[in-house]
Design a protein around this motif. Structure first.
Motif, PDB file in Angstrom:
ATOM      1  N   GLY A   1       0.812  -1.213   0.000  1.00 34.46           N
ATOM      2  CA  GLY A   1       0.000   0.000   0.000  1.00 34.46           C
ATOM      3  C   GLY A   1       0.841   1.257   0.000  1.00 34.46           C
ATOM      4  N   LEU A   2       1.866   1.293   0.847  1.00 34.12           N
ATOM      5  CA  LEU A   2       2.724   2.483   0.902  1.00 34.12           C
ATOM      6  C   LEU A   2       3.519   2.645  -0.392  1.00 34.12           C
ATOM      7  N   SER A   3       4.009   1.550  -0.944  1.00 32.05           N
ATOM      8  CA  SER A   3       4.793   1.621  -2.186  1.00 32.05           C
ATOM      9  C   SER A   3       3.959   2.159  -3.332  1.00 32.05           C
ATOM     10  N   VAL A   4       2.731   1.665  -3.468  1.00 33.76           N
ATOM     11  CA  VAL A   4       1.854   2.116  -4.548  1.00 33.76           C
ATOM     12  C   VAL A   4       1.382   3.544  -4.296  1.00 33.76           C
TER      13      VAL A   4
ATOM     14  N   GLY B   1      -3.344 -14.047  -4.120  1.00 33.52           N
ATOM     15  CA  GLY B   1      -3.198 -12.671  -3.681  1.00 33.52           C
ATOM     16  C   GLY B   1      -2.494 -12.569  -2.348  1.00 33.52           C
ATOM     17  N   ASP B   2      -2.869 -13.442  -1.420  1.00 36.94           N
ATOM     18  CA  ASP B   2      -2.251 -13.415  -0.092  1.00 36.94           C
ATOM     19  C   ASP B   2      -0.771 -13.786  -0.145  1.00 36.94           C
ATOM     20  N   VAL B   3      -0.430 -14.803  -0.926  1.00 37.68           N
ATOM     21  CA  VAL B   3       0.975 -15.216  -1.015  1.00 37.68           C
ATOM     22  C   VAL B   3       1.810 -14.143  -1.704  1.00 37.68           C
ATOM     23  N   MET B   4       1.228 -13.472  -2.697  1.00 30.74           N
ATOM     24  CA  MET B   4       1.949 -12.370  -3.338  1.00 30.74           C
ATOM     25  C   MET B   4       2.309 -11.304  -2.307  1.00 30.74           C
ATOM     26  N   GLU B   5       1.352 -10.957  -1.459  1.00 27.03           N
ATOM     27  CA  GLU B   5       1.624  -9.965  -0.407  1.00 27.03           C
ATOM     28  C   GLU B   5       2.622 -10.502   0.609  1.00 27.03           C
ATOM     29  N   ALA B   6       2.547 -11.791   0.921  1.00 24.21           N
ATOM     30  CA  ALA B   6       3.486 -12.387   1.871  1.00 24.21           C
ATOM     31  C   ALA B   6       4.922 -12.304   1.359  1.00 24.21           C
ATOM     32  N   LEU B   7       5.118 -12.500   0.067  1.00 25.03           N
ATOM     33  CA  LEU B   7       6.461 -12.385  -0.505  1.00 25.03           C
ATOM     34  C   LEU B   7       6.990 -10.958  -0.381  1.00 25.03           C
ATOM     35  N   ILE B   8       6.108  -9.979  -0.547  1.00 20.40           N
ATOM     36  CA  ILE B   8       6.517  -8.578  -0.361  1.00 20.40           C
ATOM     37  C   ILE B   8       6.907  -8.344   1.092  1.00 20.40           C
ATOM     38  N   GLY B   9       6.111  -8.892   2.019  1.00 13.69           N
ATOM     39  CA  GLY B   9       6.445  -8.764   3.432  1.00 13.69           C
ATOM     40  C   GLY B   9       7.763  -9.418   3.775  1.00 13.69           C
ATOM     41  N   ALA B  10       8.022 -10.587   3.188  1.00 11.28           N
ATOM     42  CA  ALA B  10       9.291 -11.272   3.431  1.00 11.28           C
ATOM     43  C   ALA B  10      10.461 -10.458   2.893  1.00 11.28           C
ATOM     44  N   CYS B  11      10.290  -9.881   1.715  1.00 10.23           N
ATOM     45  CA  CYS B  11      11.351  -9.049   1.135  1.00 10.23           C
ATOM     46  C   CYS B  11      11.646  -7.853   2.044  1.00 10.23           C
ATOM     47  N   PHE B  12      10.602  -7.251   2.596  1.00 12.15           N
ATOM     48  CA  PHE B  12      10.781  -6.130   3.517  1.00 12.15           C
ATOM     49  C   PHE B  12      11.588  -6.552   4.739  1.00 12.15           C
ATOM     50  N   LEU B  13      11.255  -7.706   5.317  1.00 19.36           N
ATOM     51  CA  LEU B  13      11.957  -8.160   6.515  1.00 19.36           C
ATOM     52  C   LEU B  13      13.422  -8.493   6.238  1.00 19.36           C
TER      53      LEU B  13
ATOM     54  N   PHE C   1      12.831  -1.805   3.305  1.00 19.17           N
ATOM     55  CA  PHE C   1      11.743  -1.209   2.530  1.00 19.17           C
ATOM     56  C   PHE C   1      12.156  -0.880   1.098  1.00 19.17           C
ATOM     57  N   GLU C   2      13.341  -0.342   0.896  1.00 16.86           N
ATOM     58  CA  GLU C   2      13.731   0.070  -0.455  1.00 16.86           C
ATOM     59  C   GLU C   2      13.709  -1.107  -1.420  1.00 16.86           C
ATOM     60  N   ALA C   3      14.212  -2.252  -0.970  1.00 18.22           N
ATOM     61  CA  ALA C   3      14.211  -3.437  -1.833  1.00 18.22           C
ATOM     62  C   ALA C   3      12.787  -3.910  -2.100  1.00 18.22           C
ATOM     63  N   ALA C   4      11.940  -3.880  -1.069  1.00 24.56           N
ATOM     64  CA  ALA C   4      10.542  -4.295  -1.250  1.00 24.56           C
ATOM     65  C   ALA C   4       9.811  -3.337  -2.188  1.00 24.56           C
ATOM     66  N   GLN C   5      10.101  -2.060  -2.055  1.00 19.70           N
ATOM     67  CA  GLN C   5       9.483  -1.071  -2.936  1.00 19.70           C
ATOM     68  C   GLN C   5       9.906  -1.295  -4.385  1.00 19.70           C
ATOM     69  N   LYS C   6      11.177  -1.583  -4.608  1.00 18.14           N
ATOM     70  CA  LYS C   6      11.656  -1.863  -5.964  1.00 18.14           C
ATOM     71  C   LYS C   6      10.987  -3.115  -6.526  1.00 18.14           C
ATOM     72  N   MET C   7      10.804  -4.097  -5.674  1.00 21.15           N
ATOM     73  CA  MET C   7      10.119  -5.317  -6.099  1.00 21.15           C
ATOM     74  C   MET C   7       8.693  -4.995  -6.552  1.00 21.15           C
ATOM     75  N   VAL C   8       7.973  -4.212  -5.759  1.00 22.22           N
ATOM     76  CA  VAL C   8       6.610  -3.832  -6.108  1.00 22.22           C
ATOM     77  C   VAL C   8       6.594  -3.052  -7.417  1.00 22.22           C
TER      78      VAL C   8
END
Length: 222
Positions: free
Chosen positions: A51-54, A114-126, A130-137
């Motif tokens: 949500g924040l990235s978008v 949809g849930d697993v897609m979001e979980a992968l973003i959460g894992a990338c953040f951890l 955040f910068e890497a997760a944002q680039k992924m998004v």
């Protein structure tokens, strides 16, 4: 641990070395497996990162007003959009599902994808921040962000514009019924345009009922 095939799938999706694989395995694992470490908590986190990235991308690349920005944001981070992107990258076969969930078509379930897609973003953040997760998004959502997702006019706005364009009176909305207990109320709303017609719809909120009534009116008369 992850299979070689799943490792080969994940690294280009994440855009970073995987490192500790346990968090990625958890992000891919559905609760039906009985595993204590599954995607649920990571999905909660990834939803917020997405949500924040978008939202930041929309703020930087769109001059629209807050209402339109919110409309686009909701569409871009919806479960349907997340599932569409998951399908596009071929996520389904790499998810870890219990037998019953897989037999029930879980590998192509919009909710699970949809849930697993979001979980992968959460894992990338951890793992990478955040910068890497944002680039992924931004990489995975690039085509969707540049497209028309969420840009469809709101039904009430579309109806109002139709009425003005056809020199009709403005739509009038009226609550005609409310039923059910306070925690599960049902609202029925009627929208009418003089000398054109009227339409009704029922929903869990007055606002949603008005939206659905506008959609029904456009379907019947526009």
């Amino acid at each position: 641990m992850l299979s070689e095939t799943t490792r080969a799938f994940l690294e280009p999706v994440i855009g970073q070395p995987l490192g500790d694989e346990t968090i990625w395995l958890a992000a891919l694992t559905h609760g039906s497996t009985g595993e204590k470490r599954n995607y649920e908590r990571l999905e909660f986190l990834g939803d917020r990162v997405l949500g924040l990235s978008v939202a930041e991308w929309l703020y930087q690349h769109s001059g629209e007003a807050e209402g339109r920005l919110s409309q686009r944001l909701n569409a871009l981070v919806s479960r349907a959009t997340c599932a569409s992107i998951a399908r596009a990258i071929g996520l389904g076969p790499h998810m870890v599902l219990g037998k019953q969930a897989r037999d029930d078509g879980g590998a192509d379930s919009e909710n699970i994808l949809g849930d697993v897609m979001e979980a992968l973003i959460g894992a990338c953040f951890l793992v990478h921040g955040f910068e890497a997760a944002q680039k992924m998004v931004r990489r995975l959502w690039a085509t969707t962000l540049e497209g028309k997702t969420g840009q469809r006019k709101h039904p009430k706005s579309a109806l109002q514009e139709w009425a003005a364009g056809n020199r009709r009176r403005m739509p009038e909305y009226k609550l005609v019924d409310r039923s059910g207990p306070d925690h599960a109320s049902q609202f029925t709303v009627e929208v009418a345009i003089h000398n054109v017609g009227r339409a009704q719809a029922t929903a869990n909120s007055k606002q949603e009922a008005e939206t659905l009534a506008a959609e029904e009116f456009m379907r019947k008369f526009a």
